[in-house]
Design a protein around this motif. Structure first.
Motif, PDB file in Angstrom:
ATOM      1  N   GLY A  32       0.654  -1.447  -0.224  1.00  0.00           N
ATOM      2  CA  GLY A  32      -0.231   0.190   0.167  1.00  0.00           C
ATOM      3  C   GLY A  32       0.785   1.397   0.418  1.00  0.00           C
ATOM      4  O   GLY A  32       0.676   2.029  -0.821  1.00  0.00           O
ATOM      5  N   ILE A  33       1.910   1.113   0.532  1.00  0.00           N
ATOM      6  CA  ILE A  33       3.085   2.126   0.737  1.00  0.00           C
ATOM      7  C   ILE A  33       3.709   2.645  -0.619  1.00  0.00           C
ATOM      8  O   ILE A  33       3.819   3.740  -0.981  1.00  0.00           O
ATOM      9  CB  ILE A  33       3.901   2.391   1.835  1.00  0.00           C
ATOM     10  CG1 ILE A  33       3.248   2.325   3.516  1.00  0.00           C
ATOM     11  CG2 ILE A  33       5.088   3.334   2.385  1.00  0.00           C
ATOM     12  CD1 ILE A  33       3.706   1.568   4.453  1.00  0.00           C
ATOM     13  N   TYR A  34       3.459   1.801  -1.101  1.00  0.00           N
ATOM     14  CA  TYR A  34       4.721   1.708  -2.326  1.00  0.00           C
ATOM     15  C   TYR A  34       3.839   2.438  -3.288  1.00  0.00           C
ATOM     16  O   TYR A  34       4.546   2.825  -4.048  1.00  0.00           O
ATOM     17  CB  TYR A  34       5.768   0.261  -2.212  1.00  0.00           C
ATOM     18  CG  TYR A  34       5.831  -0.214  -3.855  1.00  0.00           C
ATOM     19  CD1 TYR A  34       7.231   1.572  -4.025  1.00  0.00           C
ATOM     20  CD2 TYR A  34       5.763  -0.091  -4.625  1.00  0.00           C
ATOM     21  CE1 TYR A  34       7.840   0.798  -4.916  1.00  0.00           C
ATOM     22  CE2 TYR A  34       7.139  -0.677  -5.949  1.00  0.00           C
ATOM     23  CZ  TYR A  34       8.424  -0.187  -5.722  1.00  0.00           C
ATOM     24  OH  TYR A  34       8.869   0.100  -7.213  1.00  0.00           O
ATOM     25  N   LEU A  35       2.995   1.348  -3.648  1.00  0.00           N
ATOM     26  CA  LEU A  35       1.637   1.857  -4.644  1.00  0.00           C
ATOM     27  C   LEU A  35       1.327   3.824  -3.725  1.00  0.00           C
ATOM     28  O   LEU A  35       1.202   3.954  -5.528  1.00  0.00           O
ATOM     29  CB  LEU A  35       0.170   1.104  -4.819  1.00  0.00           C
ATOM     30  CG  LEU A  35       0.120  -0.525  -5.032  1.00  0.00           C
ATOM     31  CD1 LEU A  35      -0.754  -0.466  -5.218  1.00  0.00           C
ATOM     32  CD2 LEU A  35       0.916  -0.244  -6.670  1.00  0.00           C
ATOM     33  N   ALA A  36       1.228   4.184  -2.799  1.00  0.00           N
ATOM     34  CA  ALA A  36       1.265   5.308  -2.889  1.00  0.00           C
ATOM     35  C   ALA A  36       1.365   6.275  -2.768  1.00  0.00           C
ATOM     36  O   ALA A  36       1.909   7.048  -3.535  1.00  0.00           O
ATOM     37  CB  ALA A  36       0.864   5.596  -1.413  1.00  0.00           C
ATOM     38  N   ALA A  37       3.452   5.805  -3.253  1.00  0.00           N
ATOM     39  CA  ALA A  37       3.868   6.023  -3.853  1.00  0.00           C
ATOM     40  C   ALA A  37       4.090   6.423  -5.294  1.00  0.00           C
ATOM     41  O   ALA A  37       4.641   7.435  -5.687  1.00  0.00           O
ATOM     42  CB  ALA A  37       6.067   5.516  -2.893  1.00  0.00           C
ATOM     43  N   LEU A  38       4.226   5.329  -5.923  1.00  0.00           N
ATOM     44  CA  LEU A  38       4.776   5.094  -7.580  1.00  0.00           C
ATOM     45  C   LEU A  38       3.289   6.384  -7.858  1.00  0.00           C
ATOM     46  O   LEU A  38       3.280   6.714  -8.445  1.00  0.00           O
ATOM     47  CB  LEU A  38       4.322   3.437  -7.877  1.00  0.00           C
ATOM     48  CG  LEU A  38       5.003   2.809  -7.577  1.00  0.00           C
ATOM     49  CD1 LEU A  38       5.089   2.024  -7.947  1.00  0.00           C
ATOM     50  CD2 LEU A  38       6.314   3.517  -8.178  1.00  0.00           C
ATOM     51  N   LEU A  39       2.399   6.216  -7.615  1.00  0.00           N
ATOM     52  CA  LEU A  39       1.026   7.150  -7.562  1.00  0.00           C
ATOM     53  C   LEU A  39       1.334   8.352  -7.599  1.00  0.00           C
ATOM     54  O   LEU A  39       1.263   9.312  -8.568  1.00  0.00           O
ATOM     55  CB  LEU A  39      -0.315   6.985  -6.679  1.00  0.00           C
ATOM     56  CG  LEU A  39      -1.327   8.019  -7.247  1.00  0.00           C
ATOM     57  CD1 LEU A  39      -1.819   7.279  -9.177  1.00  0.00           C
ATOM     58  CD2 LEU A  39      -3.032   7.398  -6.425  1.00  0.00           C
ATOM     59  N   GLY A  40       1.953   9.182  -6.533  1.00  0.00           N
ATOM     60  CA  GLY A  40       2.577  10.301  -5.956  1.00  0.00           C
ATOM     61  C   GLY A  40       3.045  10.952  -6.599  1.00  0.00           C
ATOM     62  O   GLY A  40       2.302  12.273  -7.547  1.00  0.00           O
TER      63      GLY A  40
END
Length: 308
Positions: A32-40
């Motif tokens: 979840g953290i990784y996907l948030a970083a990728l998206l942002g």
């Protein structure tokens, strides 16, 4: 196993949990953290690249910073996630060396770039008439390249120095990624002092950059408070405060993680500090930068509504 790092073929990273359920929880949390970083960060990169209104020095440096953030979190999180998913702790010797190199390269480049970004804000607010001259396109490219190059040289020095040390205390690294302070714990007595010296020199240079940033912001705030209109002050603060918050978090946690004395070291504290400087900033930096920057928010909204 002999007392030489050359005889070690792999290292064992820290396992977050012993039970399968907790391992999967760790995997999904980090995903979840990784996907948030990728998206942002991905959204910031695409927005700045696609919107010609944002083709200014400040957003050019922000684009570089987002690329570094993406690379940094991609160096540490995926391997930890894979280990939890496949119930293993192993990382190869070369994989560990690559992690150390990339973390130092990317983190060093980020801090150099934060220094450049402070200079950009100083010129924009304190010397606005000279902004186009001092921060032309060629000057911006040179400064960004210098930031990346300084991180690269710093990483080469630390990685070569660390992995030339003889290791006498096994191959278990008490961290979820390969980190120099944890590898130094495996080194033979007194052999690690050379790397400690290199870290101290790097820290002095980092503190020099921090002093430059602080002095720049003292001048910026003095100039901002002389701006007669409230709207002008708000616009100046909206571009400066996020940068200052990121600098403070990044430097304080990074220095504590690498320079804290062994007397206050603990597994929990080491994990928290490493998480705060290697994982937390790339995930929250897009929020910090976009929350108070109306121009960037408008451009993101325009991009998203244009795509759907």
């Amino acid at each position: 196993m002999s007392n030489s790092s050359s005889s070690i073929s792999q290292f064992l990273l820290l396992a977050f949990a012993d039970t399968r359920e907790l391992q999967l929880l760790h995997f999904w949390l980090f995903l979840g953290i990784y996907l948030a970083a990728l998206l942002g960060n991905g959204l910031i990169i695409i927005t700045i690249a696609c919107d010609y209104h944002l083709h200014t020095p400040m957003y050019f440096f922000l684009l570089n910073f987002s690329v570094l953030d993406l690379d940094c979190i991609s160096t540490t999180i995926p391997k930890s996630m894979a280990n939890s998913l496949w119930d293993t702790r192993a990382i190869s010797f070369l994989g560990c060396a690559a992690q150390v190199f990339l973390v130092f390269f990317l983190a060093g480049s980020e801090f150099s770039l934060l220094t450049v970004m402070a200079y950009d804000r100083y010129v924009a607010i304190c010397l606005p008439l000279h902004y186009g001259t001092l921060l032309g396109s060629r000057a911006c490219v040179h400064m960004a390249a210098a930031a990346w190059a300084s991180g690269f040289l710093n990483a080469v020095l630390h990685t070569a120095n660390t992995f030339s040390l003889p290791l006498c205390h096994g191959n278990a690294v008490d961290q979820f990624f390969c980190e120099i302070p944890q590898i130094l714990k495996l080194a033979c007595s007194h052999s690690y002092l050379r790397e400690i010296g290199v870290i101290v020199v790097s820290t002095i240079l980092a503190l020099g950059c921090f002093v430059f940033i602080v002095v720049s912001y003292v001048q910026i705030f003095r100039a901002v408070f002389r701006i007669p209109s409230q709207q002008g002050r708000h616009k100046a603060f909206s571009t400066c405060l996020p940068h200052l918050a990121i600098v403070s978090l990044f430097l304080s946690t990074g220095l504590l993680a690498n320079l804290k004395p062994p007397s206050i070291s603990s597994l929990f504290l080491d994990l928290v500090l490493s998480f705060l400087y290697s994982v937390f900033p790339p995930a929250v930096n897009p929020l910090i930068y976009s929350m108070r920057n109306q121009e960037l928010k408008d451009a993101m909204w325009k991009l998203m509504t244009g795509c759907f």
